[in-house]
Design an enzyme around this catalytic site. Structure first.
Site, PDB file in Angstrom:
ATOM      1  N   ASP A  97      16.389 -22.501 -20.528  1.00  0.00           N
ATOM      2  CA  ASP A  97      14.990 -22.478 -20.095  1.00  0.00           C
ATOM      3  C   ASP A  97      13.999 -22.999 -21.119  1.00  0.00           C
ATOM      4  OD1 ASP A  97      14.994 -20.532 -22.024  1.00  0.00           O
ATOM      5  OD2 ASP A  97      15.026 -18.854 -20.620  1.00  0.00           O
ATOM      6  N   GLU A 119      23.849 -21.855 -17.871  1.00  0.00           N
ATOM      7  CA  GLU A 119      23.033 -20.625 -17.859  1.00  0.00           C
ATOM      8  C   GLU A 119      21.940 -20.730 -16.783  1.00  0.00           C
ATOM      9  OE1 GLU A 119      19.997 -18.884 -20.704  1.00  0.00           O
ATOM     10  OE2 GLU A 119      21.793 -18.051 -21.598  1.00  0.00           O
ATOM     11  N   GLU A 133       9.168 -20.224 -20.174  1.00  0.00           N
ATOM     12  CA  GLU A 133      10.596 -20.299 -19.833  1.00  0.00           C
ATOM     13  C   GLU A 133      10.887 -20.067 -18.353  1.00  0.00           C
ATOM     14  OE1 GLU A 133       9.380 -18.574 -22.420  1.00  0.00           O
ATOM     15  OE2 GLU A 133      10.204 -19.590 -24.177  1.00  0.00           O
ATOM     16  N   HIS A 222       9.519 -13.722 -31.239  1.00  0.00           N
ATOM     17  CA  HIS A 222       8.983 -15.094 -31.189  1.00  0.00           C
ATOM     18  C   HIS A 222       8.338 -15.470 -29.861  1.00  0.00           C
ATOM     19  CE1 HIS A 222      11.941 -16.944 -28.499  1.00  0.00           C
ATOM     20  NE2 HIS A 222      12.792 -16.104 -29.008  1.00  0.00           N
ATOM     21  N   ARG A 224       6.101 -16.516 -26.852  1.00  0.00           N
ATOM     22  CA  ARG A 224       4.726 -17.021 -26.773  1.00  0.00           C
ATOM     23  C   ARG A 224       3.766 -16.009 -26.155  1.00  0.00           C
ATOM     24  NH1 ARG A 224       6.584 -22.153 -27.590  1.00  0.00           N
ATOM     25  NH2 ARG A 224       5.025 -23.751 -27.992  1.00  0.00           N
ATOM     26  N   HIS A 255      11.135 -15.791 -37.491  1.00  0.00           N
ATOM     27  CA  HIS A 255      11.131 -17.107 -36.846  1.00  0.00           C
ATOM     28  C   HIS A 255      10.150 -18.007 -37.608  1.00  0.00           C
ATOM     29  CE1 HIS A 255      10.616 -20.060 -33.636  1.00  0.00           C
ATOM     30  NE2 HIS A 255      11.604 -19.498 -32.979  1.00  0.00           N
TER      31      HIS A 255
HETATM   32  C1  UD1 Z   1      11.331 -22.271 -28.587  1.00  0.00           C
HETATM   33  C2  UD1 Z   1      11.436 -22.258 -27.047  1.00  0.00           C
HETATM   34  C3  UD1 Z   1      11.777 -20.861 -26.545  1.00  0.00           C
HETATM   35  C4  UD1 Z   1      13.012 -20.315 -27.244  1.00  0.00           C
HETATM   36  C5  UD1 Z   1      12.792 -20.385 -28.753  1.00  0.00           C
HETATM   37  C6  UD1 Z   1      14.030 -19.927 -29.482  1.00  0.00           C
HETATM   38  C7  UD1 Z   1      10.007 -23.697 -25.687  1.00  0.00           C
HETATM   39  C8  UD1 Z   1       8.642 -23.968 -25.191  1.00  0.00           C
HETATM   40  N1  UD1 Z   1      10.144 -22.638 -26.482  1.00  0.00           N
HETATM   41  O1  UD1 Z   1      10.207 -21.486 -28.940  1.00  0.00           O
HETATM   42  O2  UD1 Z   1      12.035 -20.918 -25.147  1.00  0.00           O
HETATM   43  O3  UD1 Z   1      13.224 -18.988 -26.834  1.00  0.00           O
HETATM   44  O4  UD1 Z   1      12.521 -21.742 -29.135  1.00  0.00           O
HETATM   45  O5  UD1 Z   1      13.777 -19.707 -30.843  1.00  0.00           O
HETATM   46  O6  UD1 Z   1      10.919 -24.441 -25.398  1.00  0.00           O
HETATM   47  N2  UD1 Z   1       9.580 -24.302 -36.427  1.00  0.00           N
HETATM   48  C9  UD1 Z   1       9.994 -24.844 -37.618  1.00  0.00           C
HETATM   49  N3  UD1 Z   1      11.337 -25.100 -37.795  1.00  0.00           N
HETATM   50  C10 UD1 Z   1      12.263 -24.832 -36.849  1.00  0.00           C
HETATM   51  C11 UD1 Z   1      11.829 -24.258 -35.636  1.00  0.00           C
HETATM   52  C12 UD1 Z   1      10.493 -24.022 -35.422  1.00  0.00           C
HETATM   53  O7  UD1 Z   1       9.198 -25.079 -38.512  1.00  0.00           O
HETATM   54  O8  UD1 Z   1      13.455 -25.070 -37.067  1.00  0.00           O
HETATM   55  C13 UD1 Z   1       8.130 -24.044 -36.224  1.00  0.00           C
HETATM   56  C14 UD1 Z   1       7.319 -25.342 -36.085  1.00  0.00           C
HETATM   57  O9  UD1 Z   1       6.059 -25.154 -36.643  1.00  0.00           O
HETATM   58  C15 UD1 Z   1       7.223 -25.493 -34.570  1.00  0.00           C
HETATM   59  C16 UD1 Z   1       7.047 -24.046 -34.170  1.00  0.00           C
HETATM   60  O10 UD1 Z   1       7.944 -23.315 -35.012  1.00  0.00           O
HETATM   61  O11 UD1 Z   1       6.149 -26.309 -34.180  1.00  0.00           O
HETATM   62  C17 UD1 Z   1       7.308 -23.725 -32.735  1.00  0.00           C
HETATM   63  O12 UD1 Z   1       8.548 -24.244 -32.262  1.00  0.00           O
HETATM   64  P1  UD1 Z   1       8.740 -24.394 -30.654  1.00  0.00           P
HETATM   65  O13 UD1 Z   1      10.103 -24.917 -30.396  1.00  0.00           O
HETATM   66  O14 UD1 Z   1       7.592 -25.130 -30.083  1.00  0.00           O
HETATM   67  O15 UD1 Z   1       8.585 -22.920 -30.117  1.00  0.00           O
HETATM   68  P2  UD1 Z   1       9.485 -21.653 -30.342  1.00  0.00           P
HETATM   69  O16 UD1 Z   1       8.564 -20.503 -30.469  1.00  0.00           O
HETATM   70  O17 UD1 Z   1      10.445 -21.913 -31.432  1.00  0.00           O
HETATM   71  N1  UDP Z   2      19.730 -15.787 -34.389  1.00  0.00           N
HETATM   72  C1  UDP Z   2      20.187 -16.389 -35.556  1.00  0.00           C
HETATM   73  N2  UDP Z   2      19.468 -16.198 -36.722  1.00  0.00           N
HETATM   74  C2  UDP Z   2      18.338 -15.445 -36.764  1.00  0.00           C
HETATM   75  C3  UDP Z   2      17.874 -14.857 -35.560  1.00  0.00           C
HETATM   76  C4  UDP Z   2      18.589 -15.065 -34.379  1.00  0.00           C
HETATM   77  O1  UDP Z   2      21.218 -17.063 -35.572  1.00  0.00           O
HETATM   78  O2  UDP Z   2      17.753 -15.297 -37.847  1.00  0.00           O
HETATM   79  C5  UDP Z   2      20.475 -16.044 -33.142  1.00  0.00           C
HETATM   80  C6  UDP Z   2      20.765 -14.859 -32.239  1.00  0.00           C
HETATM   81  O3  UDP Z   2      21.995 -14.241 -32.536  1.00  0.00           O
HETATM   82  C7  UDP Z   2      20.776 -15.484 -30.842  1.00  0.00           C
HETATM   83  C8  UDP Z   2      19.783 -16.611 -30.966  1.00  0.00           C
HETATM   84  O4  UDP Z   2      19.648 -16.887 -32.350  1.00  0.00           O
HETATM   85  O5  UDP Z   2      22.023 -16.069 -30.517  1.00  0.00           O
HETATM   86  C9  UDP Z   2      18.506 -16.167 -30.361  1.00  0.00           C
HETATM   87  O6  UDP Z   2      17.513 -17.034 -30.702  1.00  0.00           O
HETATM   88  P1  UDP Z   2      15.994 -16.739 -30.366  1.00  0.00           P
HETATM   89  O7  UDP Z   2      15.754 -15.269 -30.350  1.00  0.00           O
HETATM   90  O8  UDP Z   2      15.206 -17.567 -31.310  1.00  0.00           O
HETATM   91  O9  UDP Z   2      15.841 -17.367 -28.914  1.00  0.00           O
HETATM   92  P2  UDP Z   2      16.003 -16.798 -27.434  1.00  0.00           P
HETATM   93  O10 UDP Z   2      17.382 -16.287 -27.281  1.00  0.00           O
HETATM   94  O11 UDP Z   2      14.953 -15.754 -27.225  1.00  0.00           O
HETATM   95  O12 UDP Z   2      15.739 -18.002 -26.591  1.00  0.00           O
END
Ligand code: UD1
Ligand code: UDP
Length: 384
Positions: A97, A119, A133, A222, A224, A255
């Site tokens: 998602d 999924e 999502e 994390h 939104r 995160h």
């Molecule tokens: C995203 C997904 C969410 C998922 C989550 C898992 C969308 C809209 N959101 O949310 O569904 O549950 O990932 O973690 O698809 N950033 C870094 N390095 C990284 C990752 C993130 O710096 O490796 C920072 C950056 O500033 C980036 C921000 O996090 O712009 C947000 O990342 P983004 O993928 O937009 O949203 P998530 O909250 O990570």
């Molecule tokens: N996870 C990880 N390192 C971390 C935190 C989470 O490897 O520091 C793993 C966790 O076991 C799970 C996945 O990341 O498999 C979940 O990611 P997140 O919570 O960011 O996303 P969501 O599942 O909510 O989309």
């Protein structure tokens, strides 16, 4: 020979798609397996690719600090256009998602390439929770031709939305495949255990505390829809709990999203709390080790709601609704929302009430048996 392109871009998608990549690669005579990462996440994605030893064929590398949904969607649509035009896959597989998965599905649809959705069928039917999502996965379901539903309930959701039953396969969730691989590695390989202890030490947590039997609450967040007030309440509740339970460690791998870190800085500032550990995001092996060692998990994550029950760990979910009701029904997951009082009370009760704790810490497995990838590949082999 079928050309299959798997597209993913965030940490959780990578964890769930990596074992599928490996399973497809076991059939080089049947499939040409290609991987395109969008790089929606960068550091957190690369951590997973390294652990599972997956080498992408294409990397759109789209991540920008503080990106918004428009940035992600447009960069992926435009980036994938070239990859699809040049490689003409017979099928594109997307996961779950995220905006990566929906944008990739849309890009494939524009080129009339069939999409397989891994999924598939999870639903809250509240388009703002989780946001974006819930809408993402509904859109992907509309686009997809093949639906790999993890549970009977997710299959049923799709049937009720008039998806033809012969296009749905119930497979279990590939996250359990990933989890079992990693748990097995940790158990069998002492050098991996040593690496985990070292990684955690470098990040600021000494695991000898846990090895000596200290209780620990593991925290992640994390979503939104929790940005702003939600995270402020969450942080205040955690701060209160660290004072009420000075003998319990609280570990929060943060995160990288700046919206997650800002309220942590606001509420905790420079305060030194000896049993509170804010650490950088963990690679999957170390995170699974901490899940296994935890007393309970406080989270708004989707994936952790599936992993923790299978490890026998109670999960308190800081959300009002969940698309994963199976573990709630089984009693190991409980929704606690983001209200300060509720979080403090629910965590306290679980820590203080042994009976309740024992009831919630049954190992249950509604999400799979570790063979989801095999079932998906079997279904793909049967598609003409
Ligand atoms: C995203 C997904 C969410 C998922 C989550 C898992 C969308 C809209 N959101 O949310 O569904 O549950 O990932 O973690 O698809 N950033 C870094 N390095 C990284 C990752 C993130 O710096 O490796 C920072 C950056 O500033 C980036 C921000 O996090 O712009 C947000 O990342 P983004 O993928 O937009 O949203 P998530 O909250 O990570
Ligand atoms: N996870 C990880 N390192 C971390 C935190 C989470 O490897 O520091 C793993 C966790 O076991 C799970 C996945 O990341 O498999 C979940 O990611 P997140 O919570 O960011 O996303 P969501 O599942 O909510 O989309």
């Amino acid at each position: 020979m079928k050309k299959i392109l798997l597209v993913f871009g965030t940490r959780p998608e990578a964890i769930r798609m990596a074992p599928l990549v490996k399973e497809l690669q076991l059939h080089p005579d049947k499939f040409q397996t290609m991987v395109c990462v969008t790089g929606q996440h960068r550091e957190m994605l690369d951590q997973v690719l390294k652990i599972f030893d997956v080498e992408p064929d294409f990397d759109l590398n789209i991540m920008k600090r503080g990106q918004d949904l428009y940035d992600i969607t447009t960069l992926i649509l435009n980036g994938l256009k070239g990859v699809l035009q040049q490689n003409h896959p017979d099928m594109v597989l997307v996961h779950g998602d995220t905006t990566t998965s929906t944008a990739a599905a849309l890009a494939s649809f524009y080129m009339q390439i069939p999409v397989g959705h891994i999924e598939a069928g999870l639903r809250t039917y509240d388009i703002y929770s989780p946001y974006p999502e819930e809408m993402n996965r509904q859109i992907t379901s509309k686009i997809a031709t093949y639906h790999f539903a993890p549970t009977a309930l997710s299959k049923q959701n799709l049937i009720e939305e008039k998806v033809p039953e012969n296009q749905i396969v119930q497979t279990g969730n590939t996250v359990i495949d990933a989890l079992y691989r990693v748990v097995d590695k940790i158990k069998k390989q002492t050098e991996i255990q040593a690496e985990i202890h070292q990684t955690l030490k470098t990040k600021g947590y000494d695991t000898s505390r846990l090895e000596q039997g200290k209780k620990m609450v593991l925290i992640t967040g994390h979503r939104r829809e929790n940005f702003g007030d939600g995270f402020i309440h969450i942080c205040k509740a955690i701060k209160t709990l660290t004072t009420s339970y000075p003998d319990i460690d609280f570990i929060y791998p943060m995160h990288l999203n700046p919206n997650v870190r800002q309220p942590i800085n606001e509420i905790f500032g420079e305060a030194v709390i000896p049993n509170m550990f804010f650490i950088e995001p963990l690679e999957y092996l170390s995170f699974v080790y901490l899940m296994e060692k935890s007393t309970l998990i406080l989270t708004d994550s989707g994936g952790i709601q599936e992993e923790a029950p299978s490890l026998g760990k109670p999960v308190l979910v800081m959300r009002d609704v969940t698309e994963r009701p199976e573990a709630v029904e089984a009693g190991t997951v409980k929704l606690v929302g983001t209200c300060y009082d509720t979080i403090v009370n629910e965590v306290s009760e679980l820590l203080d009430n042994k009976l309740l704790y024992n009831k919630m810490s049954q190992a249950i497995n509604p999400y799979g048996d570790g063979k989801a990838c095999k079932r998906i590949v079997k279904a793909l082999l049967e598609i003409q």
